[in-house]
Write an enzyme that holds these catalytic residues in place. Structure first.
Site, PDB file in Angstrom:
ATOM      1  N   HIS A 122       1.023  -1.110  -0.043  1.00 58.62           N
ATOM      2  CA  HIS A 122       0.068  -0.155  -0.098  1.00 58.62           C
ATOM      3  C   HIS A 122       1.047   1.465   0.147  1.00 58.62           C
ATOM      4  CE1 HIS A 122      -2.417  -2.846   2.520  1.00 58.62           C
ATOM      5  NE2 HIS A 122      -3.458  -2.328   1.955  1.00 58.62           N
ATOM      6  N   ASP A 126       2.279   1.901   3.439  1.00 51.76           N
ATOM      7  CA  ASP A 126       3.338   1.152   3.743  1.00 51.76           C
ATOM      8  C   ASP A 126       4.751   1.595   3.654  1.00 51.76           C
ATOM      9  OD1 ASP A 126       1.032  -0.526   4.079  1.00 51.76           O
ATOM     10  OD2 ASP A 126       1.604  -1.797   2.517  1.00 51.76           O
TER      11      ASP A 126
HETATM   12  C1  XUL Z   1      -7.468  -6.498   4.375  1.00 56.93           C
HETATM   13  C2  XUL Z   1      -6.679  -7.097   3.247  1.00 56.93           C
HETATM   14  C3  XUL Z   1      -5.679  -5.751   2.715  1.00 56.93           C
HETATM   15  C4  XUL Z   1      -5.689  -6.022   1.170  1.00 56.93           C
HETATM   16  C5  XUL Z   1      -5.159  -4.929   0.524  1.00 56.93           C
HETATM   17  O1  XUL Z   1      -8.217  -7.639   5.036  1.00 56.93           O
HETATM   18  O2  XUL Z   1      -6.698  -8.264   2.792  1.00 56.93           O
HETATM   19  O3  XUL Z   1      -4.437  -6.075   3.112  1.00 56.93           O
HETATM   20  O4  XUL Z   1      -5.168  -7.161   0.876  1.00 56.93           O
HETATM   21  O5  XUL Z   1      -5.745  -3.576   0.780  1.00 56.93           O
END
Ligand code: XUL
Ligand code: CO
Length: 446
Positions: free
Chosen positions: A109, A112
């Site tokens: 993300h 992150d």
């Molecule tokens: C949350 C989840 C996230 C997504 C990306 O449950 O799975 O980490 O994979 O936003």
């Protein structure tokens, strides 16, 4: 493969070298027992089939905190109060980890890899500075980006949703973040871009206009698609279904809900699904079910490989190790012809009680070996052919006579009535669930 083993001037995982395939006889916990990247199965290497990815958030950001207490693990890449310095150290630690684990892909993300700034422009600058560094690290190590995404669920401004927020000013912020995350994904050659609708849902129907929110979600996704294509993104956009957590009701409930949504809004040409095993179980399905629904629709894009806890309904994001689930998932993936530009991303975290840095390696090694074994077993089941020919045999009545006409849409309901009335009662044909389950076990343990 020609990769250096650690990056920058500091080793964050001392005492751990490159994880190698040592085979099932090895007693070295820091080795692969089944994952042999070069081994060819059904015409492709294991590395090509599985396309493993490490996720940045659980592996380098999470420290074991839960709603009842703080973190239990210290991160050696947390240097002090300077957020950008920490982010650069974390990036070096991440690339050292990827390289030592010998995994080809990673996912992140925006937040992150770089801290949020005080303004939109500062956040963009932070991200783009870390993206430049990540690009250098990718070139030095051969690592590739499986997918990027934007965290539009953690900041308090998103408490009522991102693209589905009732306040347009918040939707605009989500747009700014997704635009920058798409720029980052393209700059790093990302093969996919993910939308997980963490807060795209609602807490209370009495104060929510669900129809408007869903229309807004589709509008937002179309804008992101158009922007991504305009900057040269040729990869796949992925929606990751999840029924709840953090919201009581999330719009992207499960695979079939998302497929219906994409088709309704004409987005199924650019978007596919990223199926997370633990999200499927949270929706009351098996992970193989959601994978199959996505595959049937031609929309199986990628997998977030993990597992839940059978004793509760939470999203516990544990590393996959239940071989029955892994094999059934692999059967669907292989029958679908693979994941294309997708891969197996370990959206999984070590337990709060697992406090050694080494545990990060052990979790991934276990998950990689579980899916490598599942690949071997599923390939043998498919090669054997009995399962598939039995499944096909159950539908032979639709390949001939009136059944075939029905399947072609050539019969009316009144004709169905006449066929029923003029023929003997159908014989009962066993579904033989016990036999197909026994067959699975025979392959698991032979
Ligand atoms: C949350 C989840 C996230 C997504 C990306 O449950 O799975 O980490 O994979 O936003
Ligand atoms: Co996920």
């Amino acid at each position: 493969m020609n990769r250096t083993v650690f990056i920058g001037d500091h080793e964050f995982f001392p005492g751990i070298g490159r994880i190698e395939y040592e085979g099932p006889e090895s007693d070295n916990p820091l080795s692969f027992k089944a994952y042999d990247p070069e081994r060819v199965i059904a015409g492709k290497t294991m590395e090509q089939h599985l396309r493993f990815a490490v996720c940045y958030w659980h592996t380098f950001c999470a420290d074991g905190n839960d709603p009842f207490g703080p973190g239990t693990r210290a991160h050696p890449w947390h240097l002090g109060e300077d957020g950008m310095a920490n982010a650069r150290a974390k990036l070096d630690a991440a690339f050292e980890f990827f390289t030592k684990l010998n995994v080809p892909y990673y996912c992140f993300h925006d937040r992150d890899i770089a801290p949020e700034g005080d303004t939109v422009a500062e956040s963009e600058a932070n991200l783009s500075s870390l993206v430049s560094l990540a690009k250098e690290r990718q070139q030095a190590t051969g690592m590739k980006l499986l997918w990027g995404t934007a965290n539009v669920f953690s900041h308090p401004r998103y408490m009522n949703g991102a693209a589905t927020n009732p306040d347009f000013a918040v939707v605009a912020h989500a747009g700014a973040q997704v635009k920058a995350a798409l720029d980052a994904t393209v700059a790093l050659g990302g093969q996919n871009y993910v939308f997980w609708g963490g807060r795209e849902g609602y807490a209370c129907l009495l104060n929510t206009d669900t129809r408007m929110e869903l229309d807004h979600l589709a509008t937002f996704l179309s804008m992101a698609r158009d922007y991504g294509r305009s900057i040269g993104f040729e990869g796949t956009f992925l929606i990751e279904p999840k029924p709840m957590e953090p919201m009581y009701h999330q719009y992207d409930v499960d695979a079939q809900t998302v497929i219906g949504f994409l088709r309704h809004y004409g987005l199924d040409g650019d978007f596919k699904l990223n199926i997370e095993a633990n999200h499927a179980t949270l929706a009351g399905h098996s992970s193989a079910h959601d994978l199959q629904m996505a595959a049937d629709a031609g929309l199986l894009g990628s997998i977030d490989a993990n597992r839940g806890n059978a004793q509760n309904g939470w999203d516990t994001d544990q590393f996959p190790m239940d071989m029955y689930d892994c094999v059934q998932n692999m059967l669907v993936v292989l029958a679908a012809g693979g994941l294309g530009s997708g891969g197996f991303n370990f959206d999984a975290k070590i337990r709060r009680e697992s406090t050694d840095l080494e545990d990060l390696f052990l979790g991934h090694i276990g998950g990689m070996d579980a899916y490598a074994r599942a690949l071997i077993i599923a390939d043998r089941i498919i090669g054997d052919g009995r399962l598939e020919s039995f499944r096909a045999s159950r539908y032979t009545s639709f390949r001939q006579g009136q059944g075939r006409r029905f399947a072609a849409g050539e019969l009316s309901l009144a004709e169905l009535r006449d066929i029923a009335a003029n023929n003997p009662d159908p014989v009962r044909t066993s579904g033989k669930q016990e036999w197909v389950e026994n067959l699975l076990n025979d392959f698991m343990f032979s």
